[in-house]
Design an enzyme around this catalytic site. Structure first.
Site, PDB file in Angstrom:
ATOM      1  N   ASN A 118       0.828  -1.211   0.000  1.00 33.85           N
ATOM      2  CA  ASN A 118       0.000   0.000   0.000  1.00 33.85           C
ATOM      3  C   ASN A 118       0.859   1.255   0.000  1.00 33.85           C
ATOM      4  O   ASN A 118       1.966   1.277   0.525  1.00 33.85           O
ATOM      5  CB  ASN A 118      -0.961  -0.010   1.201  1.00 33.85           C
ATOM      6  CG  ASN A 118      -0.360   0.669   2.416  1.00 33.85           C
ATOM      7  OD1 ASN A 118      -0.383   1.888   2.545  1.00 33.85           O
ATOM      8  ND2 ASN A 118       0.226  -0.132   3.306  1.00 33.85           N
ATOM      9  N   ASN A 189       5.002   5.974   3.293  1.00 32.12           N
ATOM     10  CA  ASN A 189       4.310   6.677   2.206  1.00 32.12           C
ATOM     11  C   ASN A 189       4.129   8.182   2.396  1.00 32.12           C
ATOM     12  O   ASN A 189       3.445   8.821   1.609  1.00 32.12           O
ATOM     13  CB  ASN A 189       2.940   6.026   1.980  1.00 32.12           C
ATOM     14  CG  ASN A 189       3.087   4.547   1.718  1.00 32.12           C
ATOM     15  OD1 ASN A 189       3.911   4.154   0.890  1.00 32.12           O
ATOM     16  ND2 ASN A 189       2.347   3.727   2.429  1.00 32.12           N
ATOM     17  N   THR A 190       4.706   8.731   3.461  1.00 32.68           N
ATOM     18  CA  THR A 190       4.745  10.192   3.630  1.00 32.68           C
ATOM     19  C   THR A 190       6.203  10.591   3.466  1.00 32.68           C
ATOM     20  O   THR A 190       7.059  10.050   4.184  1.00 32.68           O
ATOM     21  CB  THR A 190       4.210  10.600   5.024  1.00 32.68           C
ATOM     22  OG1 THR A 190       2.823  10.280   5.071  1.00 32.68           O
ATOM     23  CG2 THR A 190       4.385  12.083   5.292  1.00 32.68           C
ATOM     24  N   LYS A 230       5.987   3.614  17.036  1.00 32.30           N
ATOM     25  CA  LYS A 230       5.922   2.502  16.054  1.00 32.30           C
ATOM     26  C   LYS A 230       7.053   2.654  15.049  1.00 32.30           C
ATOM     27  O   LYS A 230       7.226   3.723  14.456  1.00 32.30           O
ATOM     28  CB  LYS A 230       4.565   2.517  15.350  1.00 32.30           C
ATOM     29  CG  LYS A 230       4.395   1.349  14.377  1.00 32.30           C
ATOM     30  CD  LYS A 230       2.946   1.208  13.983  1.00 32.30           C
ATOM     31  CE  LYS A 230       2.722   0.128  12.959  1.00 32.30           C
ATOM     32  NZ  LYS A 230       1.321  -0.019  12.589  1.00 32.30           N
TER      33      LYS A 230
HETATM   34  C1  LIG Z   1      -3.595  -0.275   3.784  1.00 31.86           C
HETATM   35  C2  LIG Z   1      -2.768  -0.140   5.028  1.00 31.86           C
HETATM   36  C3  LIG Z   1      -2.791   1.074   5.715  1.00 31.86           C
HETATM   37  C4  LIG Z   1      -2.002   1.223   6.878  1.00 31.86           C
HETATM   38  N1  LIG Z   1      -2.047   2.408   7.562  1.00 31.86           N
HETATM   39  C5  LIG Z   1      -1.308   2.548   8.705  1.00 31.86           C
HETATM   40  C6  LIG Z   1      -1.354   3.756   9.447  1.00 31.86           C
HETATM   41  O1  LIG Z   1      -2.093   4.687   9.129  1.00 31.86           O
HETATM   42  N2  LIG Z   1      -0.567   3.847  10.554  1.00 31.86           N
HETATM   43  C7  LIG Z   1       0.269   2.821  10.950  1.00 31.86           C
HETATM   44  O2  LIG Z   1       0.967   2.937  11.958  1.00 31.86           O
HETATM   45  N3  LIG Z   1       0.292   1.663  10.276  1.00 31.86           N
HETATM   46  C8  LIG Z   1      -0.457   1.502   9.169  1.00 31.86           C
HETATM   47  N4  LIG Z   1      -0.421   0.322   8.479  1.00 31.86           N
HETATM   48  C9  LIG Z   1       0.483  -0.752   8.945  1.00 31.86           C
HETATM   49  C10 LIG Z   1      -0.225  -1.791   9.812  1.00 31.86           C
HETATM   50  O3  LIG Z   1      -0.737  -1.227  10.982  1.00 31.86           O
HETATM   51  C11 LIG Z   1       0.766  -2.929  10.177  1.00 31.86           C
HETATM   52  O4  LIG Z   1       1.826  -2.406  10.943  1.00 31.86           O
HETATM   53  C12 LIG Z   1       1.337  -3.634   8.960  1.00 31.86           C
HETATM   54  O5  LIG Z   1       0.370  -3.771   7.942  1.00 31.86           O
HETATM   55  C13 LIG Z   1       1.862  -5.013   9.303  1.00 31.86           C
HETATM   56  O6  LIG Z   1       0.842  -5.825   9.826  1.00 31.86           O
HETATM   57  P1  LIG Z   1       0.047  -6.929   8.956  1.00 31.86           P
HETATM   58  O7  LIG Z   1       1.078  -7.770   8.268  1.00 31.86           O
HETATM   59  O8  LIG Z   1      -0.785  -7.651   9.948  1.00 31.86           O
HETATM   60  O9  LIG Z   1      -0.754  -6.168   7.969  1.00 31.86           O
HETATM   61  C14 LIG Z   1      -1.187   0.136   7.333  1.00 31.86           C
HETATM   62  C15 LIG Z   1      -1.208  -1.065   6.632  1.00 31.86           C
HETATM   63  C16 LIG Z   1      -1.974  -1.226   5.498  1.00 31.86           C
HETATM   64  C17 LIG Z   1      -1.967  -2.542   4.776  1.00 31.86           C
END
Ligand SMILES: Cc1cc2nc3c(=O)[nH]c(=O)nc-3n(C[C@H](O)[C@H](O)[C@H](O)COP(=O)(O)O)c2cc1C
Length: 378
Positions: A118, A189-190, A230
């Site tokens: 993403n 992404n920022t 984080k």
């Molecule tokens: C579409 C999408 C948007 C995300 N937006 C954020 C966000 O706004 N802030 C953040 O700390 N992590 C964001 N994440 C990261 C998730 O919180 C997580 O750390 C990461 O996806 C790994 O976990 P997973 O493998 O269970 O998805 C985002 C992940 C995805 C897929």
């Protein structure tokens, strides 16, 4: 229900654009959880029948598995997540200013490796509208029945050197609603956001939030709210040590490991190849090992004395157990819900109860960091 999702839900989702599928899923969750007639069967189907009580930073959690940031950026399906039985819910990331995020398409899925790429770019309603949304929710339904975490990001328009005030303004506006706050300096992404993991910048952000925290806690005659940081899985060992030490020294209450990765594994299929070629952060199964290694390192650096929240590629109870025994007290998932469906919480909690029994452990706390203790004995 897991089987039904695999047979019908997943193939159906596979045909849809990833972001549209996501929005439809959130809308369905909102709809079904808004009505008692549908909430009851949802609870029966998806809510874990067992609990794994955990104390985390002075609060009680019914089990250690929560929703990761990014899934509910607008805090619009809180009742839905409660109904699915999550142990805690992280909303956001929220930035001071409202923003659209990057151009679409910006979310890509590979079903063969259960992964997402993403580049959303913090699309969110901003701190003012989110405060209003949460106020309305709290007025109507009361506080959520599980701890509500709020993920803080930085507005794209704010120059990097003014980041501290961007984070602390959002923190102040949302302070009354959140139980725990996560300073996210690790989204890929920022532009340049990850530079904020540098010790000086990070210290400024934490200090600005802590100052607001003290002021608000004394105004409201209550305790300060826990603040976590984080991190990205791209930090090298020296950087990781610096981040951990800076965050600990500046009164951060723990660390969330990890955000998505900008690295890519070898693709194993055409769909991997297509998704991995996209710019953005990779999450899901290919991130699992990397994030667990980070948890292990942080546990060692902090000598097992600092709370770690494990996230990255958790798809089942085995993955969850690995993160806990590596050192995580709580765990979260985003991608797991996309590929395993709404039954994920139940299967993980029930699986963890089995694991505790198999290992003869009476509490989750005994399992946290167990792999290090075993290694020391071997
Ligand atoms: C579409 C999408 C948007 C995300 N937006 C954020 C966000 O706004 N802030 C953040 O700390 N992590 C964001 N994440 C990261 C998730 O919180 C997580 O750390 C990461 O996806 C790994 O976990 P997973 O493998 O269970 O998805 C985002 C992940 C995805 C897929």
């Amino acid at each position: 229900m897991g089987l039904a999702f695999r047979l019908f839900g997943r193939p159906f989702l596979a045909l849809q654009d990833s972001e549209k599928a996501h929005l439809r899923a959130i809308n369905l969750l909102k709809f079904f959880s808004s009505n008692p007639l549908t909430r009851v069967p949802m609870r029966l189907l998806y809510n874990p029948k067992k609990t794994i009580p955990v104390k985390f930073l002075g609060a009680d959690y019914k089990h250690p598995f929560g929703l990761a940031a990014g899934m509910d950026k607008k805090a619009e399906a809180i009742r839905g997540w409660e109904t699915l039985g999550l142990g805690f819910i992280e909303i956001g990331g929220i930035t001071e200013l409202e923003q659209e995020g990057n151009q679409k398409p910006r979310m890509f899925r590979s079903n063969t490796s259960k992964s997402l790429v993403n580049r959303m770019g913090f699309n969110n309603p901003g701190s003012e509208k989110t405060a209003l949304q949460l106020k309305r929710h709290f007025d109507k339904h009361g506080r959520p029945n599980v701890p509500l975490w709020i993920n803080l990001g930085k507005s794209k328009l704010t120059p990097l050197e003014q980041s501290a005030s961007d984070y602390s303004t959002t923190f102040e506006r949302l302070w009354v609603y959140g139980d725990v706050f996560v300073i996210n300096v690790s989204s890929p992404n920022t532009p340049n956001l990850r530079e904020l993991q540098n010790d000086e910048e990070l210290a400024k952000i934490i200090n600005a939030c802590q100052e607001a925290n003290e002021k608000l806690a004394s105004q409201h005659l209550c305790n300060k709210k826990p603040i976590l940081v984080k991190i990205a899985p791209e930090l090298d060992d020296v950087q990781l040590k610096l981040v951990v030490n800076t965050a600990m020294a500046n009164g951060c209450d723990g660390i969330v490991a990890t955000n998505t990765t900008t690295s890519r594994p070898e693709p194993n299929s055409n769909s991997d190849m297509k998704a991995f070629a996209e710019t953005g952060g990779l999450s899901g199964e290919p991130l699992n090992h990397l994030s667990t290694e980070f948890i292990k390192k942080i546990y060692q650096i902090s000598k097992g004395e600092w709370p770690i929240i494990g996230v990255g590629g958790i798809m089942n109870a085995d993955d969850a157990w690995e993160k806990i025994t590596a050192g995580a007290t709580l765990i979260q998932a985003y991608s797991g819900f996309v590929f395993e469906g709404a039954g994920l919480t139940k299967s993980i909690v029930h699986g963890l109860v089995k694991k505790l029994n198999q290992h003869g452990l009476s509490s989750l706390e005994e399992a946290v960091g167990l792999s290090h203790k075993k290694e020391a004995l071997d």
